[in-house]
Design a protein around this motif. Structure first.
Motif, PDB file in Angstrom:
ATOM      1  N   ILE A  93       0.664  -1.316   0.081  1.00  0.00           N
ATOM      2  CA  ILE A  93       0.009   0.014   0.098  1.00  0.00           C
ATOM      3  C   ILE A  93       0.902   1.257  -0.144  1.00  0.00           C
ATOM      4  O   ILE A  93       0.579   2.399  -0.543  1.00  0.00           O
ATOM      5  CB  ILE A  93      -0.946  -0.031   1.089  1.00  0.00           C
ATOM      6  CG1 ILE A  93      -1.870   0.980   1.086  1.00  0.00           C
ATOM      7  CG2 ILE A  93      -0.319   0.121   2.507  1.00  0.00           C
ATOM      8  CD1 ILE A  93      -2.922   0.908  -0.248  1.00  0.00           C
ATOM      9  N   LEU A  96       1.770   2.022  -3.541  1.00  0.00           N
ATOM     10  CA  LEU A  96       0.768   2.307  -4.317  1.00  0.00           C
ATOM     11  C   LEU A  96       0.436   3.839  -4.126  1.00  0.00           C
ATOM     12  O   LEU A  96       0.298   4.543  -5.122  1.00  0.00           O
ATOM     13  CB  LEU A  96      -0.354   1.506  -4.255  1.00  0.00           C
ATOM     14  CG  LEU A  96      -0.347  -0.020  -4.716  1.00  0.00           C
ATOM     15  CD1 LEU A  96      -1.759  -0.865  -4.488  1.00  0.00           C
ATOM     16  CD2 LEU A  96      -0.243   0.055  -6.369  1.00  0.00           C
ATOM     17  N   ARG A 110      -8.009   7.501  -5.868  1.00  0.00           N
ATOM     18  CA  ARG A 110      -6.859   6.295  -5.980  1.00  0.00           C
ATOM     19  C   ARG A 110      -7.328   5.222  -5.161  1.00  0.00           C
ATOM     20  O   ARG A 110      -7.031   4.128  -5.464  1.00  0.00           O
ATOM     21  CB  ARG A 110      -5.905   6.944  -5.228  1.00  0.00           C
ATOM     22  CG  ARG A 110      -4.627   6.211  -5.059  1.00  0.00           C
ATOM     23  CD  ARG A 110      -3.671   6.838  -3.975  1.00  0.00           C
ATOM     24  NE  ARG A 110      -3.335   8.241  -4.403  1.00  0.00           N
ATOM     25  CZ  ARG A 110      -2.447   8.958  -3.896  1.00  0.00           C
ATOM     26  NH1 ARG A 110      -1.804   8.599  -2.675  1.00  0.00           N
ATOM     27  NH2 ARG A 110      -2.352  10.248  -3.911  1.00  0.00           N
ATOM     28  N   ILE A 114      -7.273   1.416  -5.994  1.00  0.00           N
ATOM     29  CA  ILE A 114      -6.575   0.592  -5.186  1.00  0.00           C
ATOM     30  C   ILE A 114      -7.455  -0.879  -4.684  1.00  0.00           C
ATOM     31  O   ILE A 114      -7.076  -2.104  -4.877  1.00  0.00           O
ATOM     32  CB  ILE A 114      -5.895   1.071  -4.166  1.00  0.00           C
ATOM     33  CG1 ILE A 114      -4.628   1.942  -4.789  1.00  0.00           C
ATOM     34  CG2 ILE A 114      -5.283  -0.160  -3.282  1.00  0.00           C
ATOM     35  CD1 ILE A 114      -3.865   2.951  -3.749  1.00  0.00           C
ATOM     36  N   SER A 146      -0.250  -0.367  -9.712  1.00  0.00           N
ATOM     37  CA  SER A 146       0.052   0.923  -9.865  1.00  0.00           C
ATOM     38  C   SER A 146       0.114   1.402 -11.122  1.00  0.00           C
ATOM     39  O   SER A 146      -0.004   2.731 -11.411  1.00  0.00           O
ATOM     40  CB  SER A 146       1.735   0.757  -9.474  1.00  0.00           C
ATOM     41  OG  SER A 146       2.575   0.270 -10.561  1.00  0.00           O
ATOM     42  N   ILE A 149      -4.048   2.293 -11.781  1.00  0.00           N
ATOM     43  CA  ILE A 149      -4.642   3.502 -11.069  1.00  0.00           C
ATOM     44  C   ILE A 149      -4.399   4.594 -11.653  1.00  0.00           C
ATOM     45  O   ILE A 149      -5.085   5.756 -11.299  1.00  0.00           O
ATOM     46  CB  ILE A 149      -4.066   3.579  -9.524  1.00  0.00           C
ATOM     47  CG1 ILE A 149      -2.546   3.688  -9.414  1.00  0.00           C
ATOM     48  CG2 ILE A 149      -4.556   2.184  -8.940  1.00  0.00           C
ATOM     49  CD1 ILE A 149      -2.344   3.816  -7.979  1.00  0.00           C
TER      50      ILE A 149
END
Length: 238
Positions: A93, A96, A110, A114, A146, A149
């Motif tokens: 996390i 990302l 975002r 995710i 990644s 998004i």
């Protein structure tokens, strides 16, 4: 969307890895880039994304020269190499969110994306783990998230299905098509010819740095299959 004109890349020993390559990819297309090992696929991809310089030719993204408009072009591209090198000291996390921050992705949107893609890839419970503990497949999934998004205008993938389980491979194909349905384009290299034949709108086959076939899947394969066309090219090369 993407236009490659007469691209030539020569390495220091005089080896011409890419020899007069020309390819055009339209908005909304999935384009497969096929060839044997050492044919010039990765060199072409690295030239597009600005990781290496090239000797001749021009690469245009939305009409912009990638060598003259580096920042603007990179803002439109998401690129995942065949062996993603990502920060092992970060959790999934954290990585990302790091990508989200440097790409100025709004946090609410975002977080929504995710959650969507982590759930799709069944790694929600692993987002708090260090990336150094991830398997190759999990690293591939985090790298793909990644890219997704960012909602890129052009998604470039080098052998994206290596290391993925069948469900994840299916999910990636779905996301690729969804991106294109929303006006983006996908350019990916692969050795999985059955996937290219079923998924792609167009393909190009490269061998020894030269494009030997280029067009719609139907035009390239004719009455046979992409595998047959590829093997025929390989046998002539031998």
């Amino acid at each position: 969307m993407l236009e490659i004109k007469n691209l030539v890349k020569i390495y220091g020993n005089g080896f011409k890895a890419v020899d007069d390559v020309s390819i055009e990819i339209q908005d909304g297309e999935i384009f497969g880039f096929i060839g044997p090992n050492g044919a010039g696929k990765t060199t072409t991809i690295k030239s597009i994304v600005g990781l290496i310089e090239f000797e001749q030719g021009q690469i245009l993204l939305d009409g912009m020269d990638v060598t003259k408009n580096k920042i603007e072009c990179k803002q439109k591209i998401a690129y995942i190499p065949d062996n993603p090198e990502i920060y092992g000291f970060m959790t999934g996390i954290q990585f990302l969110n790091f990508i989200g921050d440097i790409c100025n992705i709004e946090k609410t949107e975002r977080n929504k994306d995710i959650a969507k893609y982590a759930n799709m890839f069944d790694i929600t419970g692993n987002l708090g783990d260090l990336i150094s503990s991830y398997s190759h497949g999990m690293r591939q999934k985090i790298s793909l998230i990644s890219a997704f998004i960012r909602h890129p205008k052009l998604l470039i993938l080098d052998e994206p299905f290596v290391g993925l389980d069948p469900k994840a491979s299916h999910d990636v194909k779905q996301v690729m098509r969804e991106l294109c349905d929303n006006g983006a384009s996908v350019f990916f290299s692969t050795h999985v010819l059955e996937v290219a034949e079923k998924l792609c709108d167009k393909v190009a086959i490269i061998n020894k740095g030269k494009i030997v076939a280029n067009g719609t899947v139907e035009d390239v394969k004719g009455d046979s299959s992409l595998e047959d066309v590829f093997l025929n090219i390989a046998s002539k090369d031998e």
